[in-house]
Design a protein around this motif. Structure first.
Motif, short mmCIF file in Angstrom:
data_model
loop_
_atom_site.label_atom_id
_atom_site.label_comp_id
_atom_site.label_asym_id
_atom_site.label_seq_id
_atom_site.Cartn_x
_atom_site.Cartn_y
_atom_site.Cartn_z
N VAL A 331 36.23 55.71 91.51
CA VAL A 331 34.88 56.52 91.67
C VAL A 331 34.69 57.00 93.04
O VAL A 331 34.32 58.11 93.41
CB VAL A 331 33.60 55.74 91.05
CG1 VAL A 331 32.50 56.37 91.38
CG2 VAL A 331 33.85 55.10 89.62
N THR A 332 35.00 56.04 93.96
CA THR A 332 34.86 56.39 95.54
C THR A 332 35.84 57.59 95.82
O THR A 332 35.28 58.35 96.55
CB THR A 332 35.36 55.06 96.24
OG1 THR A 332 34.27 54.14 96.02
CG2 THR A 332 35.05 55.70 97.83
N THR A 333 37.16 57.63 95.20
CA THR A 333 37.87 58.45 95.53
C THR A 333 37.26 59.92 95.15
O THR A 333 37.67 60.82 95.63
CB THR A 333 39.03 58.45 94.84
OG1 THR A 333 39.70 57.24 95.40
CG2 THR A 333 40.32 59.27 95.11
N MET A 334 36.85 60.05 93.62
CA MET A 334 36.27 61.31 93.19
C MET A 334 35.25 61.62 94.16
O MET A 334 34.88 63.02 94.35
CB MET A 334 35.76 61.10 91.61
CG MET A 334 36.97 60.51 90.62
SD MET A 334 38.25 61.77 90.66
CE MET A 334 37.20 62.93 90.02
N TYR A 335 34.24 60.94 94.52
CA TYR A 335 33.17 61.26 95.44
C TYR A 335 33.97 61.78 96.69
O TYR A 335 33.23 62.67 97.33
CB TYR A 335 32.48 60.03 95.66
CG TYR A 335 31.10 60.25 96.32
CD1 TYR A 335 30.50 61.61 96.44
CD2 TYR A 335 30.22 58.96 96.86
CE1 TYR A 335 29.40 61.65 96.89
CE2 TYR A 335 29.05 59.31 97.40
CZ TYR A 335 28.44 60.66 97.57
OH TYR A 335 27.31 60.89 98.07
N THR A 336 34.93 61.14 97.22
CA THR A 336 35.53 61.74 98.24
C THR A 336 36.22 63.27 98.35
O THR A 336 36.11 63.98 99.12
CB THR A 336 36.47 60.75 98.62
OG1 THR A 336 36.19 59.42 99.12
CG2 THR A 336 37.27 61.08 100.17
N ILE A 337 36.72 63.33 97.17
CA ILE A 337 37.20 64.63 96.84
C ILE A 337 36.15 65.85 96.77
O ILE A 337 36.74 66.82 97.38
CB ILE A 337 37.98 64.64 95.32
CG1 ILE A 337 39.30 63.78 95.46
CG2 ILE A 337 38.62 65.93 95.00
CD1 ILE A 337 40.11 63.52 94.41
N ILE A 338 35.00 65.36 96.30
CA ILE A 338 34.00 66.26 96.24
C ILE A 338 33.43 66.82 97.54
O ILE A 338 33.38 68.10 97.86
CB ILE A 338 32.95 65.92 95.28
CG1 ILE A 338 33.47 65.78 93.81
CG2 ILE A 338 31.75 66.84 95.39
CD1 ILE A 338 32.26 65.03 92.81
N LEU A 339 33.00 65.59 98.49
CA LEU A 339 32.61 65.96 99.60
C LEU A 339 33.56 66.64 100.60
O LEU A 339 33.27 67.43 101.41
CB LEU A 339 32.19 64.56 100.29
CG LEU A 339 30.91 64.17 99.55
CD1 LEU A 339 30.47 62.67 100.34
CD2 LEU A 339 29.77 65.07 99.68
N ALA A 340 35.02 66.39 100.50
CA ALA A 340 35.83 66.57 101.35
C ALA A 340 36.28 68.01 101.28
O ALA A 340 37.11 68.82 101.80
CB ALA A 340 37.06 65.94 101.44
N LYS A 341 35.92 68.51 100.02
CA LYS A 341 36.33 69.97 99.22
C LYS A 341 37.69 70.18 99.46
O LYS A 341 38.29 71.22 99.86
CB LYS A 341 35.65 70.95 100.33
CG LYS A 341 34.13 70.78 100.21
CD LYS A 341 33.39 71.84 101.04
CE LYS A 341 31.86 71.87 101.18
NZ LYS A 341 31.15 73.07 101.90
N SER A 343 41.40 71.08 97.64
CA SER A 343 41.67 71.90 96.73
C SER A 343 42.77 71.32 95.78
O SER A 343 43.08 70.04 95.70
CB SER A 343 42.75 73.00 97.51
OG SER A 343 43.85 72.63 97.95
N TRP A 344 43.05 71.77 94.71
CA TRP A 344 43.72 71.22 93.58
C TRP A 344 44.95 70.92 94.13
O TRP A 344 45.65 69.78 93.90
CB TRP A 344 43.68 72.00 92.17
CG TRP A 344 44.78 73.18 92.45
CD1 TRP A 344 44.64 74.59 92.83
CD2 TRP A 344 46.31 73.23 92.10
NE1 TRP A 344 45.70 75.22 92.85
CE2 TRP A 344 46.85 74.53 92.45
CE3 TRP A 344 47.10 72.17 91.51
CZ2 TRP A 344 48.20 74.69 92.14
CZ3 TRP A 344 48.29 72.57 91.16
CH2 TRP A 344 48.76 73.84 91.82
N MET A 345 45.64 71.70 94.91
CA MET A 345 46.96 71.43 95.67
C MET A 345 47.00 70.12 96.57
O MET A 345 47.88 69.29 96.28
CB MET A 345 47.41 72.63 96.32
CG MET A 345 49.05 72.33 96.83
SD MET A 345 50.26 72.03 95.60
CE MET A 345 50.70 73.85 94.96
N GLU A 346 46.00 69.98 97.07
CA GLU A 346 46.00 68.81 97.88
C GLU A 346 45.42 67.42 97.26
O GLU A 346 46.25 66.56 97.61
CB GLU A 346 44.78 69.12 99.11
CG GLU A 346 44.86 70.06 99.95
CD GLU A 346 43.66 70.38 100.81
OE1 GLU A 346 43.67 71.04 101.75
OE2 GLU A 346 42.49 70.18 100.18
#
Length: 534
Positions: A331-341, A343-346
């Motif tokens: 869950v923390t990782t998903m939150y990080t992905i959203i805030l850090a914006k 890309s799908w490749m990253e």
């Protein structure tokens, strides 16, 4: 092991949550500019970087900031090239030469050497430390001025780039996680931050205060981080304050940089252990404790070990708690992905980042490792042998986009909304091309002998679509230089004469942009105002 992972995961969620508050803080200081312009003492470090330091000096003179508020000092650390001769010809700065031997003493030691000689006699508001190996944009000092009015210490972002497609994505991933999550989160949480003297602004009274604090390893990159945390002085990270690395990163240089970060954290570790036992403030202790936080690879191994142990019937915590902890981390990782914006490749390459994180420990020992893959072509044509027909062409979108280099931030407007873009003027074989970037996609002009002509064509094509490119060349205050020495790139901004009652105009370039841009057809009105003043 469970308690350590649980505490670390909870702390990470707190940092990610705090980073989400950065946007609100940024809007507050961005749209409430500083009440007055600070007096800046810009200190540049250079070692055998003649062309780089000359370019940086010229860019500082073209800042969107009053030139009388800027004092420039350049430190030449045991230079053996012609840096000194070039700088003396250009003028506009004071040169400090360090001649202690063949080896350079290092950036931090050079800054300390400079402060030892000058701090007691200086009367300025703030010092801005820069490294000549980086480029700056025209608004750097203006952005620093806005941020340092509220916080006594401001650190910024160092942007790297690479010609290697895969490495470029990994670098972007590292930077987004480090700057967009870690530094922003720690700043908003009020915690001490890791700062780099490649880009650092600090008030003079703060420097005078922290120089009375003694710590070991004075030449470590962690020096100012440790001093400021021990002095309980707040600092802020601002993504508006950024510099651009001149050199393209390779796999080896990237690994060396990560190795340097790791060793720099180890240098003050012994001192940090003593600090944990002392009566120092909690922020200092937290900063020291953060030196031993596990990296991604170690964290993954600990999770896998805990899940493996939980399969044993004699495991005290049972089999569910470790899985709950893993779910919490996801869950923390998903939150990080959203805030850090990201890309799908990253996101796809995040596991590669985790697996390659130990490479930083190898540093210069990495040889022969090559990630220089060619950019994949998604337009495949499948043709089975010995058959007369062809399979239909499979057309997939080009997910790996081009990366702009040496660009200037500009705006394209439709009269009601300003769209942020990037402008690049490319010179190749004596011909100029104007390239406009938006979301890493570009549109180019034809090739011309003059940069101004290529930019004019790019502006005309936008105008045909009802859009206006807000750059100096299209501004009513702009007056081009017609001596032909600079391919008509340079010019003057008459705003200082018309609005600020100054005798001399600002020096600018055709591709620069600012908040005072007015339509080009207003040039006649500007001329009338000039005639009235004269």
């Amino acid at each position: 092991m469970f308690l350590a992972l649980g505490g670390f995961s909870l702390f990470q969620l707190y940092i990610v949550f705090c980073s989400s508050k950065y946007k609100i803080w940024k809007l507050r200081y961005k749209y409430n500019p500083a009440k007055f312009n600070q007096n800046f003492n810009v200190v540049i470090y250079s070692h055998n970087s003649a062309e780089a330091v000359v370019e940086l000096l010229e860019n500082l003179k073209k800042q969107d900031y009053p030139i009388d508020k800027i004092k420039i000092n350049i430190i030449l650390d045991n230079c053996t090239d012609n840096s000194s001769n070039l700088l003396e010809i250009l003028g506009g700065s004071k040169i400090w030469r360090i001649t202690t031997g063949q080896k350079p003493i290092g950036r931090n030691a050079a800054f300390e050497w400079f402060l030892d000689k000058t701090l007691a006699f200086e009367n300025t508001n703030a010092f801005v430390f820069l490294d000549a190996k980086n480029r700056i944009n025209p608004y750097l000092l203006n952005n620093i001025n806005n941020a340092i009015g509220e916080f006594p210490v401001v650190t910024g972002r160092i942007r790297h780039q690479s010609d290697n497609t895969v490495l470029s994505i990994i670098i972007d991933l590292y930077e987004k996680l480090h700057y967009n999550i870690n530094l922003k989160g720690r700043s908003m949480a009020g915690l001490s931050n890791f700062i780099s003297t490649e880009i650092l602004a600090i008030r003079q009274e703060v420097l005078e205060k922290i120089r009375f604090i003694n710590i070991k390893n004075q030449n470590t990159e962690m020096l100012y981080s440790m001093l400021l945390s021990k002095a309980k002085i707040p600092m802020i990270y601002s993504d508006e304050v950024s510099v651009f690395s001149r050199e393209n990163s390779t796999v080896k240089t990237f690994a060396i940089e990560k190795n340097k970060e790791f060793t720099e954290k180890l240098k003050p570790f012994k001192y940090g252990i003593n600090l944990l036992k002392s009566s120092a403030c909690n922020k200092s202790k937290e900063l020291v404790a953060s030196l031993i936080y596990p990296n991604d690879a170690i964290l993954l191994c600990l999770f896998c070990s805990l899940i493996a142990i939980s399969g044993n019937d004699e495991f005290v915590l049972g089999t569910k708690l470790p899985h709950y902890l893993l779910s919490f981390s996801i869950v923390t990782t998903m939150y990080t992905i959203i805030l850090a914006k990201l890309s799908w490749m990253e996101i796809v390459l995040w596991p590669l980042k985790i697996l390659t994180s130990p490479l930083g420990l190898l540093g210069k020992n990495i040889n022969g490792l090559n990630l220089n893959f060619k950019k994949p072509n998604f337009n495949f044509k499948f043709q089975k042998p010995e058959f007369k027909f062809k399979m239909p062409t499979l057309k997939l979108p080009n997910f790996i986009k081009s990366k702009p280099q040496n660009t200037t931030n500009v705006f394209v407007t439709n009269g009601t909304r300003d769209i942020p873009c990037q402008l690049e003027i490319e010179s190749k074989d004596g011909l100029y091309t104007s390239i406009l970037w938006f979301n890493n996609k570009k549109t180019c002009s034809n090739k011309f002998l003059r940069a101004a002509d290529s930019l004019a064509e790019r502006s005309e094509k936008l105008f045909d679509r009802g859009l206006v490119l807000k750059v100096c060349q299209n501004c009513g205050y702009f007056e081009p230089t017609n001596d032909g020495k600079h391919d008509f790139i340079n010019g003057s901004c008459l705003l200082s004469i018309v609005k600020h009652d100054k005798k001399e105009p600002y020096s600018t370039q055709i591709s620069y942009s600012c908040k005072f841009i007015i339509p080009a057809h207003a040039k006649e009105l500007v001329k009338k105002q000039m005639e009235e003043l004269l």
